[in-house]
Design a protein around this motif. Structure first.
Motif: not given
Length: 416
Positions: A263-267, A305-311, A328-339
């Motif tokens: 989970e990558c909840f709303a700010t 991870p090979r791919l980080a997925v936030g949801y 991106r302030k703390v992570y620069d690896g492969p990323l997808a923000l899921a929908t």
């Protein structure tokens, strides 16, 4: 007015003709233009497409396909249902992780017979994670799923807060639904098998079949009871947080996952701006009850991870930039923000990310099992009060029965 129309049409026709003539005079003949060896054919289908069409693509024997069937927040909306991810494996197995409100229709859009949608893993008992369990359960009955729905979920600090208690009460709530279907459709699929495990178990195997191992680790969210899941198969590792505050178990046991869905909840600012929350509540819910984007980024930077997925956030044109900026302030690896309808094809060599193109007019796919007719002897039926109120239109119904029997070669009699 009428007389002027032909003149206008003729002028347009002449102008178009002049343009064609000029083009023909200045453009080389197609036969003289060299064609690249890998040029697309004017008649053949295109090759690899950046879209997934459910039911139209084989899954490789060593491949994992993950479909986001619910990526939103506790309030479902048309664009995003609540939490749900479908995992399909090249060995034929399919697993559902969480089944939040609105997600059952996303599952149906994947064009999978309900016979295969019989394994559900529940991270915790919030409505946005189990809200469509009933739709999956009863929908399977009506689609001829002739096997029980199997549910795995955690215990709670008290018996009444565990998965088994929740499923049993769901069955009680649908007593009328069940009774109404007896004798009208086959009801084998109404059985539910619940495997409740200790929410405190750490990296413990709760499922092991057909080369697939699923483990549970504790999660920290709202109350004792939530868990996260880790699925391993064919040297591929899938991790799903459900909902959780960053914790030591996730940090230890999801290291190097091929696909890590967290989970990558709303700010806090989005909760205040979009939903008019009090600042204190927004800060608490975003960073203490859930995992904020900045915390999500930190988790991924340490687990790699090979791919980080936030949801678990409303992923819109105006919210995504702020979320990604904090990650991106703390992570620069492969990323997808899921929908919803985002599809991940995972192999040892590649992770392919696409969106599914779905058919909104979908009907349930035919069952893999022969349809068993209902036994009229099981029918509960009506009281005399309602029977006396029926207006049967016997002549009309007789004709429907006659035409249907004639089409299918049957001899079902009209009820008396």
């Amino acid at each position: 007015m009428l007389a002027s129309r032909p003149a206008v049409f003729l002028l347009g026709f002449l102008t178009a003709g002049l343009a064609v003539a000029l083009t023909a005079a200045t453009t080389p003949s197609p036969a003289l233009v060299p064609v690249a060896e890998d040029a697309p054919s004017p008649t053949a289908a295109l090759g690899k497409l950046d879209v997934y069409y459910p039911g139209a693509e084989a899954l490789g024997p060593d491949e994992m396909r993950v479909v986001a069937c619910g990526t939103g927040m506790p309030n479902a909306r048309p664009k995003q249902a609540a939490a749900c991810f479908l995992v399909e494996l090249g060995n034929g197995d399919k697993f559902i992780f969480d089944i939040g409100t609105g997600s059952a229709e996303r599952l149906s859009a994947m064009k999978i017979p309900y016979d295969y949608l019989d394994k559900l893993f529940v991270g915790h008992l919030h409505a946005d994670h189990i809200g469509d369990m009933d739709a999956l359960w009863v929908g399977g009955v009506l689609a001829n799923r002739q096997r029980p729905l199997r549910v795995w979920g955690p215990s709670g600090a008290e018996e009444r807060l565990g998965t088994k208690w929740a499923v049993e009460r769901m069955r009680e709530m649908y007593a009328w639904d069940y009774a109404s279907r007896q004798g009208n459709v086959n009801t084998v699929g109404f059985e539910v098998e619940v495997t409740e495990f200790d929410y405190k178990a750490v990296n413990e195997v709760i499922y092991e079949e057909n080369g697939v191992v699923i483990r549970t680790i504790p999660a920290v969210h709202a109350l004792d009871g939530p868990v996260s899941f880790i699925l391993e198969w064919n040297d591929l590792k899938f991790a799903f947080s459900s909902d959780t505050f960053p914790n030591k178990w996730w940090m230890e046991h999801t290291q190097g996952a091929d696909i890590s869905i967290h989970e990558c909840f709303a700010t806090p600012a989005l909760l205040v701006d979009k939903q008019n929350w009090a600042v204190r509540d927004a800060l608490n819910v975003s960073t203490q009850v859930h995992t904020s984007p900045a915390q999500f980024g930190k988790v991924m930077s340490l687990t790699k991870p090979r791919l980080a997925v936030g949801y678990h956030v409303f992923n819109d044109f105006d919210t995504q930039p702020a979320i990604i900026e904090m990650v991106r302030k703390v992570y620069d690896g492969p990323l997808a923000l899921a929908t919803d309808y985002m599809v991940f094809n995972v192999t040892k060599d590649d992770i392919r990310v696409r969106m599914a193109s779905i058919d909104e007019d979908i009907w349930p796919l035919p069952s893999i099992s022969e349809t068993l007719p209902a036994d009229p002897a099981d029918r509960v039926g009506f009281t005399d009060f309602l029977i006396d109120g029926r207006v049967p239109f016997k002549d009309v119904v007789d004709e429907v029965y006659r035409e249907t029997n004639e089409r299918f070669g049957t001899d079902v009699e009209t009820p008396k």
